[in-house]
Structure formats: structure tokens, C-alpha cells
Design a protein around this motif. Structure first.
Motif, PDB file in Angstrom:
ATOM      1  N   ALA A  65       4.413   8.400   0.507  1.00 22.08           N
ATOM      2  CA  ALA A  65       5.103   7.434   1.379  1.00 22.08           C
ATOM      3  C   ALA A  65       4.586   6.030   1.104  1.00 22.08           C
ATOM      4  O   ALA A  65       3.520   5.835   0.521  1.00 22.08           O
ATOM      5  CB  ALA A  65       4.855   7.783   2.842  1.00 22.08           C
ATOM      6  N   ASP A  66       5.344   5.047   1.538  1.00 20.06           N
ATOM      7  CA  ASP A  66       4.904   3.653   1.527  1.00 20.06           C
ATOM      8  C   ASP A  66       4.318   3.360   2.901  1.00 20.06           C
ATOM      9  O   ASP A  66       5.015   3.469   3.909  1.00 20.06           O
ATOM     10  CB  ASP A  66       6.068   2.702   1.260  1.00 20.06           C
ATOM     11  N   LEU A  67       3.043   2.983   2.931  1.00 15.12           N
ATOM     12  CA  LEU A  67       2.408   2.628   4.198  1.00 15.12           C
ATOM     13  C   LEU A  67       2.895   1.268   4.680  1.00 15.12           C
ATOM     14  O   LEU A  67       2.984   1.025   5.872  1.00 15.12           O
ATOM     15  CB  LEU A  67       0.879   2.624   4.037  1.00 15.12           C
ATOM     16  N   ILE A 112       0.866  -1.186   0.000  1.00 12.08           N
ATOM     17  CA  ILE A 112       0.000   0.000   0.000  1.00 12.08           C
ATOM     18  C   ILE A 112       0.899   1.231   0.000  1.00 12.08           C
ATOM     19  O   ILE A 112       1.676   1.445   0.928  1.00 12.08           O
ATOM     20  CB  ILE A 112      -0.940   0.040   1.223  1.00 12.08           C
ATOM     21  N   GLY A 113       0.783   1.990  -1.069  1.00  6.68           N
ATOM     22  CA  GLY A 113       1.500   3.244  -1.182  1.00  6.68           C
ATOM     23  C   GLY A 113       0.532   4.395  -1.045  1.00  6.68           C
ATOM     24  O   GLY A 113      -0.669   4.253  -1.292  1.00  6.68           O
ATOM     25  N   LEU A 114       1.043   5.544  -0.643  1.00 10.24           N
ATOM     26  CA  LEU A 114       0.232   6.744  -0.501  1.00 10.24           C
ATOM     27  C   LEU A 114       0.795   7.815  -1.431  1.00 10.24           C
ATOM     28  O   LEU A 114       2.005   8.013  -1.496  1.00 10.24           O
ATOM     29  CB  LEU A 114       0.266   7.247   0.946  1.00 10.24           C
ATOM     30  N   GLY A 115      -0.111   8.472  -2.145  1.00 15.37           N
ATOM     31  CA  GLY A 115       0.296   9.561  -3.024  1.00 15.37           C
ATOM     32  C   GLY A 115      -0.420  10.833  -2.628  1.00 15.37           C
ATOM     33  O   GLY A 115      -1.472  10.799  -1.989  1.00 15.37           O
ATOM     34  N   CYS A 116       0.141  11.960  -3.000  1.00 18.57           N
ATOM     35  CA  CYS A 116      -0.492  13.247  -2.696  1.00 18.57           C
ATOM     36  C   CYS A 116      -0.513  14.115  -3.952  1.00 18.57           C
ATOM     37  O   CYS A 116       0.268  13.912  -4.875  1.00 18.57           O
ATOM     38  CB  CYS A 116       0.221  13.956  -1.548  1.00 18.57           C
ATOM     39  N   ASN A 117      -1.405  15.079  -3.958  1.00 23.03           N
ATOM     40  CA  ASN A 117      -1.568  15.970  -5.095  1.00 23.03           C
ATOM     41  C   ASN A 117      -0.546  17.094  -4.992  1.00 23.03           C
ATOM     42  O   ASN A 117      -0.600  17.904  -4.077  1.00 23.03           O
ATOM     43  CB  ASN A 117      -2.997  16.518  -5.104  1.00 23.03           C
TER      44      ASN A 117
END
Length: 147
Positions: free
Chosen positions: A60-62, A46-51
Motif C-alpha cells: 500500500a501507499d502510506l 512512503i510506500g509499504l511492501g510485503c514479502n
């Protein structure tokens, strides 16, 4: 505290469902989910991306890959690089701590069982591909409801 799912759009018009990640270092950031699998063992990533300026950029990588195979929907959480990750998971009902941890270097990483229904809400294509690759067959609720 169950946060509301928000939607952000990039410059191409692609919509991403997001939650707010609150970090003691960076403050509040709306993050979108990227669900994939680690190549060497098929574990959930699960990776996290932002605008950022209209484009979805890595935040970040969760999760972290520690080599051993984990049960379906389970992953080690990267509390080393995201010290607020467990609060984020709990506040958004994303998963539950299994009680297991694995040490790597100087860090211990907790193993979480993620909530597949919540992940389907946030990243339907990613969780569908994960389930297909793992051979997880979901019961067709619509068929059962019509009987």
C-alpha cells in the motif's frame, strides 16, 4: 506500543527492515518501507511492501500526493485506503499529527510530520536520497563528539 523492527529476506538474499501493519481487513502483515519523492512537488512518498513468496511486492501507499508542497518530512497519510494508518504510525513512533488536514473528494487526509530518525532506521537509502534532493544537510554527529 513500540514494535520491534524485524528483518525479512527475499529470494535474492536482500534484507528489508519491517514493522507489522495490523489491518482490520487483512490482519497482520510485515511491511518494508520505500521512501521516495513525488515528481511534481518533491514531497515525501512512503510506500509499504510485503514479502510474497520470497519477493517484495507492493502492499500500500502510506502517503498520498495532494498537489501542494508540504514542509520537510511531512506528508498526507492515506487514511482512505489505509484506515488503520494513524494507529500504525502512532504505535511505531513514526510521526506525529500536525493538526492539519486536507480534503480531496469525500476524504480528509491528515498531515503528519514523520520522524526522520525512525525512517533512517527503516529505509536508510530512501531517506538519504530524500534529504539530498531536498538540500537537507545533517550535522555530522561524529565530528562534534570528538571535539
Amino acid at each position: 506500543m513500540n514494535e520491534e523492527i524485524k528483518v525479512i529476506k527475499d529470494d535474492r538474499g536482500v534484507e528489508y527492515k519491517c514493522l507489522t501493519y495490523t489491518s482490520r481487513f487483512t490482519g497482520e502483515t510485515d511491511v518494508a518501507f520505500d521512501i521516495q519523492q513525488y515528481m511534481n512537488n518533491g514531497n515525501m512518498y512512503i510506500g509499504l511492501g510485503c514479502n510474497e513468496e520470497g519477493y517484495l511486492e507492493p502492499f500500500a501507499d502510506l502517503t498520498v500526493n495532494l498537489g501542494d508542497t508540504t514542509p520537510n518530512y511531512c506528508a498526507y497519510v492515506d487514511t482512505n485506503n489505509l484506515p488503520d494508518a494513524e494507529t500504525f504510525i502512532a504505535d511505531n513512533e513514526l510521526g506525529t499529527f500536525t493538526g492539519f488536514v486536507k480534503r480531496s473528494g469525500y476524504c480528509e487526509y491528515p498531515l503528519y510530520m514523520f520522524n526522520p530518525d525512525k525512517l533512517r532506521e527503516l529505509c536508510p537509502d530512501g531517506i538519504a536520497m530524500y534529504e539530498k534532493n531536498k538540500g537537507i544537510v545533517l550535522e555530522n554527529k561524529q565530528k562534534n563528539e570528538t571535539r
